[in-house]
Design a protein around this motif. Sequence first.
Motif, PDB file in Angstrom:
ATOM      1  N   LEU A 143       0.839  -1.202   0.000  1.00  0.00           N
ATOM      2  CA  LEU A 143       0.000   0.000   0.000  1.00  0.00           C
ATOM      3  C   LEU A 143       0.873   1.251   0.000  1.00  0.00           C
ATOM      4  CD1 LEU A 143      -2.926   1.186   0.392  1.00  0.00           C
ATOM      5  CD2 LEU A 143      -2.456   1.109   2.844  1.00  0.00           C
ATOM      6  N   ILE A 144       0.446   2.280  -0.757  1.00  0.00           N
ATOM      7  CA  ILE A 144       1.038   3.612  -0.683  1.00  0.00           C
ATOM      8  C   ILE A 144      -0.002   4.503  -0.013  1.00  0.00           C
ATOM      9  CG2 ILE A 144       1.971   5.567  -1.960  1.00  0.00           C
ATOM     10  CD1 ILE A 144       2.908   3.667  -4.084  1.00  0.00           C
ATOM     11  N   LEU A 145       0.210   4.806   1.259  1.00  0.00           N
ATOM     12  CA  LEU A 145      -0.788   5.471   2.087  1.00  0.00           C
ATOM     13  C   LEU A 145      -0.669   6.981   1.929  1.00  0.00           C
ATOM     14  CD1 LEU A 145      -3.001   4.909   4.205  1.00  0.00           C
ATOM     15  CD2 LEU A 145      -1.243   5.226   5.958  1.00  0.00           C
ATOM     16  N   ARG A 214       2.854   8.893   2.253  1.00  0.00           N
ATOM     17  CA  ARG A 214       3.191  10.103   1.512  1.00  0.00           C
ATOM     18  C   ARG A 214       2.347  11.266   2.029  1.00  0.00           C
ATOM     19  NH1 ARG A 214       3.903   8.267  -4.871  1.00  0.00           N
ATOM     20  NH2 ARG A 214       5.534   6.703  -4.499  1.00  0.00           N
ATOM     21  N   ILE A 215       2.979  12.401   2.198  1.00  0.00           N
ATOM     22  CA  ILE A 215       2.320  13.586   2.739  1.00  0.00           C
ATOM     23  C   ILE A 215       1.665  14.362   1.604  1.00  0.00           C
ATOM     24  CG2 ILE A 215       2.669  15.742   3.996  1.00  0.00           C
ATOM     25  CD1 ILE A 215       5.073  14.456   5.334  1.00  0.00           C
ATOM     26  N   HIS A 216       0.403  14.748   1.838  1.00  0.00           N
ATOM     27  CA  HIS A 216      -0.342  15.563   0.878  1.00  0.00           C
ATOM     28  C   HIS A 216      -1.009  16.703   1.651  1.00  0.00           C
ATOM     29  CE1 HIS A 216       0.095  12.802  -2.553  1.00  0.00           C
ATOM     30  NE2 HIS A 216      -0.022  11.841  -1.645  1.00  0.00           N
ATOM     31  N   HIS A 217      -0.786  17.939   1.192  1.00  0.00           N
ATOM     32  CA  HIS A 217      -1.373  19.122   1.825  1.00  0.00           C
ATOM     33  C   HIS A 217      -2.745  19.388   1.212  1.00  0.00           C
ATOM     34  CE1 HIS A 217       2.884  19.609   2.864  1.00  0.00           C
ATOM     35  NE2 HIS A 217       2.472  20.375   3.866  1.00  0.00           N
ATOM     36  N   PRO A 227      -2.930  21.915  -7.068  1.00  0.00           N
ATOM     37  CA  PRO A 227      -3.511  21.234  -8.237  1.00  0.00           C
ATOM     38  C   PRO A 227      -3.513  19.717  -8.040  1.00  0.00           C
ATOM     39  CG  PRO A 227      -1.781  22.767  -8.908  1.00  0.00           C
ATOM     40  CD  PRO A 227      -1.749  22.709  -7.425  1.00  0.00           C
ATOM     41  N   TYR A 228      -4.576  19.110  -8.489  1.00  0.00           N
ATOM     42  CA  TYR A 228      -4.695  17.659  -8.352  1.00  0.00           C
ATOM     43  C   TYR A 228      -3.803  16.969  -9.368  1.00  0.00           C
ATOM     44  CZ  TYR A 228      -6.621  12.949  -8.428  1.00  0.00           C
ATOM     45  OH  TYR A 228      -6.773  11.585  -8.387  1.00  0.00           O
ATOM     46  N   VAL A 229      -3.064  15.982  -8.911  1.00  0.00           N
ATOM     47  CA  VAL A 229      -2.177  15.194  -9.772  1.00  0.00           C
ATOM     48  C   VAL A 229      -2.842  13.846 -10.023  1.00  0.00           C
ATOM     49  CG1 VAL A 229       0.107  14.172 -10.029  1.00  0.00           C
ATOM     50  CG2 VAL A 229      -0.150  16.360  -8.834  1.00  0.00           C
ATOM     51  N   PHE A 230      -3.089  13.536 -11.270  1.00  0.00           N
ATOM     52  CA  PHE A 230      -3.780  12.298 -11.618  1.00  0.00           C
ATOM     53  C   PHE A 230      -2.889  11.097 -11.325  1.00  0.00           C
ATOM     54  CE2 PHE A 230      -4.890   9.054 -14.853  1.00  0.00           C
ATOM     55  CZ  PHE A 230      -6.181   8.794 -14.434  1.00  0.00           C
ATOM     56  N   GLU A 231      -3.455  10.139 -10.562  1.00  0.00           N
ATOM     57  CA  GLU A 231      -2.747   8.899 -10.193  1.00  0.00           C
ATOM     58  C   GLU A 231      -1.378   9.221  -9.604  1.00  0.00           C
ATOM     59  OE1 GLU A 231      -2.712   6.320 -13.584  1.00  0.00           O
ATOM     60  OE2 GLU A 231      -4.814   5.708 -13.317  1.00  0.00           O
ATOM     61  N   HIS A 232      -1.391  10.062  -8.586  1.00  0.00           N
ATOM     62  CA  HIS A 232      -0.143  10.496  -7.957  1.00  0.00           C
ATOM     63  C   HIS A 232       0.599   9.338  -7.280  1.00  0.00           C
ATOM     64  CE1 HIS A 232      -2.247  10.261  -4.083  1.00  0.00           C
ATOM     65  NE2 HIS A 232      -3.267  10.817  -4.710  1.00  0.00           N
ATOM     66  N   TRP A 233      -0.125   8.283  -6.909  1.00  0.00           N
ATOM     67  CA  TRP A 233       0.527   7.159  -6.237  1.00  0.00           C
ATOM     68  C   TRP A 233       1.436   6.361  -7.173  1.00  0.00           C
ATOM     69  CZ3 TRP A 233      -4.668   7.782  -7.107  1.00  0.00           C
ATOM     70  CH2 TRP A 233      -5.243   6.977  -8.089  1.00  0.00           C
ATOM     71  N   LYS A 234       1.292   6.562  -8.489  1.00  0.00           N
ATOM     72  CA  LYS A 234       2.144   5.861  -9.443  1.00  0.00           C
ATOM     73  C   LYS A 234       3.446   6.614  -9.722  1.00  0.00           C
ATOM     74  CE  LYS A 234      -1.593   3.459 -11.888  1.00  0.00           C
ATOM     75  NZ  LYS A 234      -2.228   3.227 -13.203  1.00  0.00           N
TER      76      LYS A 234
END
Length: 258
Positions: A143-145, A214-217, A227-234
């Motif tokens: 998992l990438i949390l 992973r930290i997300h603000h 801005p939203y990043v599409f499929e940022h977990w990849k």
Amino acid sequence: MLGNLVKMLSRSSICSTQPVLVQSTRNTFVLKRRFPPNLYKKNQKPGKLRGRHFVYDLVQDTTIVKKPNLEVVLTAFVEGVGSRGDVVSLKPNEAYNKLLLPGLAVYKTPENVAKYASEKDDKEVEVHSSAYAQRTINKLESLILAVVMNKDHPWVIEPWHIKTALRKAGYYVPDYAITLPETPITGPDLLKQNKEFYCTVTINNLEKARVRCRIHHWSTEPSDRLPYVFEHWKLDAEPLFGDDGASKTKPDARQSKN
């Protein structure tokens, strides 16, 4: 003379028939006469059977009857099934192909139950809290949390933040089973956006899983949001503490008792 003999031999080899292997199948059909013949007295000659007496109704077809489960004794730990010496009941195909053929189990007999319940080889025995613990570890470590933190107010990541992120991902973990890195993680800090660190989740006071976080603000004001990043977990992420510091965690104060 020799040429005619060769022609005869070649013809015989071409025309010879190969034997066909006929193997019977293991099935049974239970039938019942639709018109049973009349009974006859003792020492009396049976009556002649008519055509209607050879009409049958199908009572049972053993090829489509559900077979009962097969009980086997495990000779080693099998993930998702059980530990050495456990008696498990599985479908016949599953028990035969996945356990009996690889040598991970034997048929249930009083001798086998007593043998594998008493024999314990300390060199080969692996300690597992449950049959599904390793499967849980594999799920958590793959998992990438995403740990979503506030962009406008100061914060310090605590175990309950990781607990909330895991709950959003579909996993319930108590606070005392979560171990954070030794270095406190504070913010808001946009330089830490999408940076990666590890935390440790202790399962049943025994197994440990390292979870990638992973930290997300995030901001309550739509105009201040990133801005939203599409499929940022990849995407590839940089470690928050470097290669060495990412693996350091605090010693466990308390551990899970699930």
